[in-house]
Scaffold this motif. Structure first.
Motif, PDB file in Angstrom:
ATOM      1  N   VAL A  89      -8.120  -6.291   2.711  1.00 47.79           N
ATOM      2  CA  VAL A  89      -8.310  -6.881   2.084  1.00 47.79           C
ATOM      3  C   VAL A  89      -9.868  -5.784   0.675  1.00 47.79           C
ATOM      4  O   VAL A  89      -9.865  -4.800   1.746  1.00 47.79           O
ATOM      5  N   ILE A  90      -9.742  -5.715  -0.037  1.00 45.51           N
ATOM      6  CA  ILE A  90     -10.172  -4.715  -1.048  1.00 45.51           C
ATOM      7  C   ILE A  90     -11.749  -5.293  -1.364  1.00 45.51           C
ATOM      8  O   ILE A  90     -12.016  -6.542  -2.031  1.00 45.51           O
ATOM      9  N   TYR A  91     -12.618  -3.808  -1.517  1.00 47.82           N
ATOM     10  CA  TYR A  91     -14.011  -4.200  -1.724  1.00 47.82           C
ATOM     11  C   TYR A  91     -14.577  -3.312  -3.393  1.00 47.82           C
ATOM     12  O   TYR A  91     -14.466  -2.318  -2.572  1.00 47.82           O
ATOM     13  N   ARG A  92     -14.558  -3.307  -4.727  1.00 46.94           N
ATOM     14  CA  ARG A  92     -15.171  -2.657  -5.371  1.00 46.94           C
ATOM     15  C   ARG A  92     -14.284  -1.251  -5.723  1.00 46.94           C
ATOM     16  O   ARG A  92     -14.501   0.093  -5.452  1.00 46.94           O
ATOM     17  N   GLY A  93     -12.641  -1.400  -5.548  1.00 47.06           N
ATOM     18  CA  GLY A  93     -12.043  -1.078  -5.755  1.00 47.06           C
ATOM     19  C   GLY A  93     -11.093   0.287  -4.279  1.00 47.06           C
ATOM     20  O   GLY A  93     -10.501   1.107  -4.206  1.00 47.06           O
ATOM     21  N   GLN A  94     -12.227  -0.092  -2.981  1.00 45.89           N
ATOM     22  CA  GLN A  94     -12.223   0.498  -1.500  1.00 45.89           C
ATOM     23  C   GLN A  94     -11.119  -0.497  -0.695  1.00 45.89           C
ATOM     24  O   GLN A  94     -11.129  -2.410  -0.945  1.00 45.89           O
ATOM     25  N   LEU A  95     -10.350   0.506  -0.392  1.00 41.73           N
ATOM     26  CA  LEU A  95      -9.492  -0.571   0.741  1.00 41.73           C
ATOM     27  C   LEU A  95      -9.868  -0.003   2.170  1.00 41.73           C
ATOM     28  O   LEU A  95     -10.828   0.025   3.112  1.00 41.73           O
ATOM     29  N   VAL A  96     -10.516  -1.844   2.481  1.00 39.58           N
ATOM     30  CA  VAL A  96     -11.360  -2.375   3.744  1.00 39.58           C
ATOM     31  C   VAL A  96     -10.334  -3.049   4.634  1.00 39.58           C
ATOM     32  O   VAL A  96     -11.219  -2.309   5.727  1.00 39.58           O
ATOM     33  N   ALA A  97     -10.317  -3.482   4.974  1.00 44.51           N
ATOM     34  CA  ALA A  97      -8.746  -3.905   6.171  1.00 44.51           C
ATOM     35  C   ALA A  97      -7.472  -3.657   5.301  1.00 44.51           C
ATOM     36  O   ALA A  97      -7.053  -5.047   4.426  1.00 44.51           O
TER      37      ALA A  97
ATOM     38  N   HIS B 194       0.914   5.073  11.531  1.00 41.11           N
ATOM     39  CA  HIS B 194       1.053   6.292  11.701  1.00 41.11           C
ATOM     40  C   HIS B 194       1.135   6.410  10.616  1.00 41.11           C
ATOM     41  O   HIS B 194       0.818   7.684   9.995  1.00 41.11           O
ATOM     42  N   ASP B 195       1.801   6.116   9.576  1.00 41.37           N
ATOM     43  CA  ASP B 195       2.535   6.482   8.732  1.00 41.37           C
ATOM     44  C   ASP B 195       0.816   6.185   7.951  1.00 41.37           C
ATOM     45  O   ASP B 195       0.181   6.967   6.283  1.00 41.37           O
ATOM     46  N   LEU B 196      -0.184   4.312   7.731  1.00 44.40           N
ATOM     47  CA  LEU B 196      -1.150   4.802   7.126  1.00 44.40           C
ATOM     48  C   LEU B 196      -2.436   5.683   7.302  1.00 44.40           C
ATOM     49  O   LEU B 196      -2.670   6.481   5.469  1.00 44.40           O
ATOM     50  N   TRP B 197      -2.337   6.261   8.343  1.00 47.08           N
ATOM     51  CA  TRP B 197      -3.301   6.950   9.062  1.00 47.08           C
ATOM     52  C   TRP B 197      -2.856   8.486   8.004  1.00 47.08           C
ATOM     53  O   TRP B 197      -3.627   9.452   7.575  1.00 47.08           O
ATOM     54  N   THR B 198      -1.390   8.799   7.671  1.00 47.26           N
ATOM     55  CA  THR B 198      -1.132  10.123   7.176  1.00 47.26           C
ATOM     56  C   THR B 198      -1.937   9.703   5.765  1.00 47.26           C
ATOM     57  O   THR B 198      -2.148  11.274   4.962  1.00 47.26           O
ATOM     58  N   ALA B 199      -1.617   8.616   5.019  1.00 47.17           N
ATOM     59  CA  ALA B 199      -1.073   8.691   3.674  1.00 47.17           C
ATOM     60  C   ALA B 199      -3.416   8.700   3.794  1.00 47.17           C
ATOM     61  O   ALA B 199      -3.776   8.652   2.302  1.00 47.17           O
ATOM     62  N   TYR B 200      -3.945   7.595   4.211  1.00 49.46           N
ATOM     63  CA  TYR B 200      -5.378   7.748   4.186  1.00 49.46           C
ATOM     64  C   TYR B 200      -5.605   9.166   4.231  1.00 49.46           C
ATOM     65  O   TYR B 200      -6.832   9.681   3.690  1.00 49.46           O
ATOM     66  N   ARG B 201      -5.491  10.164   5.166  1.00 48.10           N
ATOM     67  CA  ARG B 201      -5.681  11.536   5.434  1.00 48.10           C
ATOM     68  C   ARG B 201      -5.541  12.430   4.160  1.00 48.10           C
ATOM     69  O   ARG B 201      -6.073  13.419   4.180  1.00 48.10           O
ATOM     70  N   GLU B 202      -4.028  12.219   3.242  1.00 44.13           N
ATOM     71  CA  GLU B 202      -3.493  12.425   2.235  1.00 44.13           C
ATOM     72  C   GLU B 202      -4.276  12.255   1.001  1.00 44.13           C
ATOM     73  O   GLU B 202      -4.169  12.602  -0.328  1.00 44.13           O
ATOM     74  N   GLY B 203      -5.575  11.120   0.633  1.00 39.22           N
ATOM     75  CA  GLY B 203      -6.278  10.659  -0.339  1.00 39.22           C
ATOM     76  C   GLY B 203      -5.768   9.552  -0.712  1.00 39.22           C
ATOM     77  O   GLY B 203      -6.279   9.179  -1.782  1.00 39.22           O
ATOM     78  N   ALA B 204      -4.920   8.410  -0.265  1.00 39.52           N
ATOM     79  CA  ALA B 204      -3.867   7.745  -1.217  1.00 39.52           C
ATOM     80  C   ALA B 204      -4.836   6.665  -1.744  1.00 39.52           C
ATOM     81  O   ALA B 204      -4.421   5.921  -2.552  1.00 39.52           O
ATOM     82  N   PHE B 205      -6.052   6.600  -0.666  1.00 45.75           N
ATOM     83  CA  PHE B 205      -6.685   4.851  -0.932  1.00 45.75           C
ATOM     84  C   PHE B 205      -8.220   5.776  -1.574  1.00 45.75           C
ATOM     85  O   PHE B 205      -8.984   5.115  -1.592  1.00 45.75           O
TER      86      PHE B 205
ATOM     87  N   LEU C 293       0.706  -1.390  -0.610  1.00 46.01           N
ATOM     88  CA  LEU C 293       0.109  -0.441  -0.298  1.00 46.01           C
ATOM     89  C   LEU C 293       1.292   1.537   0.041  1.00 46.01           C
ATOM     90  O   LEU C 293       1.864   1.031   0.621  1.00 46.01           O
ATOM     91  N   PRO C 294       0.824   2.694  -0.294  1.00 42.25           N
ATOM     92  CA  PRO C 294       1.492   3.946  -0.781  1.00 42.25           C
ATOM     93  C   PRO C 294       1.370   4.082   0.824  1.00 42.25           C
ATOM     94  O   PRO C 294       0.053   3.658   1.574  1.00 42.25           O
ATOM     95  N   GLY C 295       2.445   4.895   1.238  1.00 39.74           N
ATOM     96  CA  GLY C 295       2.801   5.297   2.956  1.00 39.74           C
ATOM     97  C   GLY C 295       2.700   6.493   2.523  1.00 39.74           C
ATOM     98  O   GLY C 295       2.697   7.363   1.624  1.00 39.74           O
ATOM     99  N   PHE C 296       2.673   7.940   3.164  1.00 38.36           N
ATOM    100  CA  PHE C 296       3.002   8.703   3.490  1.00 38.36           C
ATOM    101  C   PHE C 296       4.450   9.372   3.715  1.00 38.36           C
ATOM    102  O   PHE C 296       5.141  10.709   2.942  1.00 38.36           O
TER     103      PHE C 296
END
Length: 245
Positions: free
Chosen positions: A94-102, A130-141, A80-83
């Motif tokens: 776990v990916i469903y319909r192009g969305q990261l589920v878990a 911390h890396d994942l949630w920052t990437a999530y905040r920045e729209g990585a997924f 997965l991409p990081g920040f």
């Protein structure tokens, strides 16, 4: 409650038996080939030790309404991409319909050296989240992606070295009181609690299991918040909620 959720204890015992059995088989194979790694490292470098827990998580995805989800466990599709870094390799996605589920991590530690490994595991778990949630905040997924489930499972050998009190060096300031004299098992349990309480992981489980569990799959937990039952319940609820949407 699904059949898989109700029956998670039997699946967990099989996963524990697989963990110890795979370690023993990997080490025996290296000894037979005359190419044994130093110490017990051969049992670790062979991998596959936590596969039983991956199988348990996979069954929960299917049993709770996302049978059509893409469940990734092969190394080539686990990044997965990081920040703070380009990518991070996970143990299960776990990916469903192009969305990261878990995104899940399944880790283990067997004695006798717990000190440095505990610190390394702690830093890795904290930094990864911390890396994942920052990437999530920045729209990585995806800009409209729902918050994924982030899970961490840690299995530690139940032995005198993991249960014994540990002394810390405090030359300048005292450590927090909950760590004073705490064994490595207790410290892992505290780590899991704090990872969840601080919002770094959706759920984190700590399991303690002796080597003799290769025969019966025995394991224990130290607190309800970090029990495998809580992890299974949290994960199943998240999967069911995604399926309901």
């Amino acid at each position: 409650m699904s059949l898989e959720l109700a029956n998670y204890e039997a699946q967990a015992r099989e996963a524990v038996k697989m963990f110890w059995g795979n370690r023993e088989a990997a080490l025996a194979k290296q000894v037979a080939s005359g190419n044994q790694d130093a110490g017990t490292r051969g049992a670790v470098t062979a991998g596959k030790n936590m596969d039983g827990f991956l199988a348990l998580a996979q069954s929960l995805v299917s049993a709770n309404g996302l049978a059509m989800a893409d469940i990734h466990v092969q190394r080539r599709v686990l990044t997965l991409p990081g920040f703070f870094r380009p990518t991070k390799l996970w143990d299960m996605l776990v990916i469903y319909r192009g969305q990261l589920v878990a995104a899940l991590e399944f880790k283990s530690q067997v004695g006798p050296s717990f000190g440095n490994n505990f610190n390394n595991r702690s830093e890795e778990a904290i930094g990864t989240a911390h890396d994942l949630w920052t990437a999530y905040r920045e729209g990585a997924f995806g800009e409209d992606s729902a918050r994924p489930f982030l899970g961490w499972v840690m299995l530690v050998e139940d032995c005198p070295a993991s249960r014994s009190a540990v002394r810390d060096t405090e030359p300048h300031f005292p450590v927090f009181p909950e760590f004073k004299g705490a064994s490595y098992s207790t410290r892992y349990d505290l780590l899991c609690k704090k990872l969840v309480q601080e919002g770094l992981y959706t759920s984190a489980a700590f399991l303690s299991s002796p080597r003799t569990a290769a025969g019966d799959g025995a394991y224990t937990h130290l607190s309800e918040l970090t029990s495998l039952k809580t992890f299974v319940t949290d994960f199943s609820a998240h999967i069911a909620a995604v399926a309901a949407r």
